[in-house]
Design an enzyme around this catalytic site. Sequence first.
Site, mmCIF file in Angstrom:
data_model
loop_
_atom_site.group_PDB
_atom_site.id
_atom_site.type_symbol
_atom_site.label_atom_id
_atom_site.label_comp_id
_atom_site.label_asym_id
_atom_site.label_seq_id
_atom_site.Cartn_x
_atom_site.Cartn_y
_atom_site.Cartn_z
ATOM 1 N N ASN A 139 0.802 -1.230 0.000
ATOM 2 C CA ASN A 139 0.000 0.000 0.000
ATOM 3 C C ASN A 139 0.839 1.286 0.000
ATOM 4 O O ASN A 139 0.443 2.283 -0.570
ATOM 5 C CB ASN A 139 -1.014 -0.004 1.149
ATOM 6 C CG ASN A 139 -0.382 -0.119 2.503
ATOM 7 O OD1 ASN A 139 0.760 -0.570 2.626
ATOM 8 N ND2 ASN A 139 -1.098 0.277 3.531
ATOM 9 N N PRO B 172 10.273 -6.132 -1.270
ATOM 10 C CA PRO B 172 8.964 -5.483 -1.399
ATOM 11 C C PRO B 172 7.903 -6.510 -1.791
ATOM 12 O O PRO B 172 8.231 -7.631 -2.163
ATOM 13 C CB PRO B 172 9.195 -4.485 -2.539
ATOM 14 C CG PRO B 172 10.342 -5.000 -3.320
ATOM 15 C CD PRO B 172 11.146 -5.905 -2.425
ATOM 16 N N SER B 173 6.644 -6.108 -1.718
ATOM 17 C CA SER B 173 5.578 -6.971 -2.232
ATOM 18 C C SER B 173 5.801 -7.167 -3.722
ATOM 19 O O SER B 173 6.197 -6.240 -4.427
ATOM 20 C CB SER B 173 4.232 -6.296 -1.989
ATOM 21 O OG SER B 173 3.256 -6.880 -2.813
ATOM 22 N N GLU B 174 5.505 -8.361 -4.215
ATOM 23 C CA GLU B 174 5.723 -8.580 -5.655
ATOM 24 C C GLU B 174 4.739 -7.758 -6.489
ATOM 25 O O GLU B 174 4.908 -7.611 -7.691
ATOM 26 C CB GLU B 174 5.639 -10.061 -6.012
ATOM 27 C CG GLU B 174 4.302 -10.667 -5.779
ATOM 28 C CD GLU B 174 4.152 -12.059 -6.370
ATOM 29 O OE1 GLU B 174 4.914 -12.419 -7.262
ATOM 30 O OE2 GLU B 174 3.238 -12.773 -5.924
ATOM 31 N N GLU C 100 4.373 -4.946 11.883
ATOM 32 C CA GLU C 100 3.374 -3.893 11.619
ATOM 33 C C GLU C 100 2.239 -4.554 10.855
ATOM 34 O O GLU C 100 2.342 -4.802 9.655
ATOM 35 C CB GLU C 100 4.016 -2.771 10.782
ATOM 36 C CG GLU C 100 5.136 -2.029 11.478
ATOM 37 C CD GLU C 100 4.651 -1.152 12.614
ATOM 38 O OE1 GLU C 100 3.464 -0.794 12.654
ATOM 39 O OE2 GLU C 100 5.473 -0.833 13.496
ATOM 40 N N CYS D 120 -3.568 0.764 6.774
ATOM 41 C CA CYS D 120 -3.673 -0.143 7.930
ATOM 42 C C CYS D 120 -4.369 0.505 9.120
ATOM 43 O O CYS D 120 -5.058 -0.161 9.882
ATOM 44 C CB CYS D 120 -2.286 -0.611 8.325
ATOM 45 S SG CYS D 120 -1.156 0.757 8.606
ATOM 46 N N LYS E 190 -2.085 -5.601 20.848
ATOM 47 C CA LYS E 190 -2.738 -6.893 20.611
ATOM 48 C C LYS E 190 -2.222 -7.537 19.310
ATOM 49 O O LYS E 190 -1.010 -7.543 19.072
ATOM 50 C CB LYS E 190 -4.258 -6.714 20.642
ATOM 51 C CG LYS E 190 -4.736 -6.131 21.986
ATOM 52 C CD LYS E 190 -6.210 -6.347 22.231
ATOM 53 C CE LYS E 190 -7.059 -5.236 21.708
ATOM 54 N NZ LYS E 190 -8.462 -5.314 22.114
ATOM 55 N N GLY F 299 0.410 -5.981 16.148
ATOM 56 C CA GLY F 299 1.843 -5.871 15.945
ATOM 57 C C GLY F 299 2.693 -5.950 17.184
ATOM 58 O O GLY F 299 2.185 -6.065 18.306
ATOM 59 N N GLU G 17 7.578 1.663 14.702
ATOM 60 C CA GLU G 17 8.375 2.303 13.663
ATOM 61 C C GLU G 17 8.349 3.801 13.919
ATOM 62 O O GLU G 17 7.405 4.310 14.558
ATOM 63 C CB GLU G 17 7.810 1.986 12.272
ATOM 64 C CG GLU G 17 8.219 0.589 11.853
ATOM 65 C CD GLU G 17 7.898 0.233 10.414
ATOM 66 O OE1 GLU G 17 6.926 0.761 9.862
ATOM 67 O OE2 GLU G 17 8.626 -0.619 9.875
#
Length: 488
Positions: free
Chosen positions: A152, A176-178, A249, A283, A455, A458, A462
């Site tokens: 995101n 990274p995300s693909e 996270e 998120c 909870k 995470g 950061e």
Amino acid sequence: MPTLVVYQNYVHGQYMPNGTGETFEVINPATGQVSYLVERADEAVQQAAINSAKSGFATWSKMTAIERSRILLKAASLLREHNDELAAGEVLDTGKPWQEASVVDVVTGADSIEFFAGLAPSIEGNQQQVGDDFYYTRREPLGICAGIGAWNYPLQIACWKAAPALACGNVMIFKPSEETPSGAMRLAEIFTLAGVPNGVFNVVQGDGRVGAWLTGHEDIAKISFTGEVTTGQKVMAAAAGSLKEVTMELGGKSPLIIFNDADIENAVSAAMLGNFYTQGEVCTNGTRVFVQKDIYPRFIKRLVERTEQNIICGDPMNTDTNFGALISKSHQQKVLDYIEIGKAQGATLLTGGKALQPENSPHGFFVAPTIFTGCTDQMTIAKEEIFGPVMSVLTFSDEEEVIRRANDSRLGLAAAVFTQDITRAHRVIHQLQAGICWINAFGASPAEMPVGGYKMSGIGRENGSETLKAYTQIKAVYVGMMPLESPF
Ligand code: NAP
């Protein structure tokens, strides 16, 4: 058809071809077309990334903090110089509006690097006298850290993980995300340009298998992960094998609480920001909007009016667009499925609830901004993270009730309260089980502020100076000043 560009993995300050030739496609969410190809990190690339990181660590960790700081500040300034081009890359990968990416994604990444670059020279140990002897502590880097990112905020996530890691003298291998591989590659190029030594920030590309390789690797000291709760659980379990440190996270289902005395326009702004910004793929979104009963009719009226009048969905590169495409066809379907579940479970659909085909981007993965009312806490749409533009509005009578209901979730990422009553604002926020809280604000996350979840949302934080502790380990050194006493 024009030939597609093929990107390689970024290892030791340059692009490195893989041996297998295996590639994957990256789709532009706003058009459904393939934008480019990326080589998957095969075993040779993975081994090279580890070897390079070891040599990078030997150089980087020996530099003084001031030297590291100077280089990181240069990287932050290069990020700002290249803002528009980097933001356009993020729009291409994510489908989010240029309006956002051009003022948020790169800027907040650069802010974090600047923040930690500034803190790096302040990292210090302490010293304490113990009789005639004394001990002192050193804050030392951990070694090779791995960053694994979600899709995101690809470039921002890479910056937020690299900034504290590198500032403390660690090196990072980032996956990274693909679905959004370019931001991290561009960051790697910028680090090299700024003078970050080779091997200090390597980028390996691929799907969860490459992530799983990182989490299991013995030479990696820490994993900083951003993604779904279920993936985070797998990552943590794998990290346990070699007792790696973890920062997690993860997802949220955050409450946004609006009391009768709230400023209505601000509260509506928060509900829209907290559900429709980045087309709902944030998120910290406040997807459970709790509205006190007296203000409810006025709130809903303005919410629907502003949602229907002010949201402009379409080609994300069009400067008027303020609402983009979801990341993929399958994610679009997942969000639409949640909408059907909401209807089936008896929630009232006030607006949206369907896929959109805007004229200037008819093949993108768009879902209309969607508002459900008449929701109950038990409904699936009010319990599960949807990660799309779907808002559940719930009503409440009093403070004690709303706190109990807001906390009735296994997630605890964020929370917000809107009220003019300053004592109530703090009283309520202090009782909410969430790591990132706002009073009469929503979504702000400056580099100075630590962020992370309670909870199941995470572990660790950061940003903020707190994070330095998560990227250093303490060495305690005892110094004997007297002859050593011994019974032998
Ligand atoms: P995801 O599916 O969990 O994936 C996250 C990353 O993990 C991706 O790079 C993924 O690779 C990788 N991965 C998948 N399986 C893995 C494994 N077994 N071992 C190691 N890595 C693995 O999450 P997503 O769909 O990308 O992102 C959305 C989620 O991220 C939402 O839940 C959102 O709330 C959360 N998020 C949290 C924050 C925060 O700060 N708390 C910020 C942003 C997003 P591939 O995708 O390439 O397969």
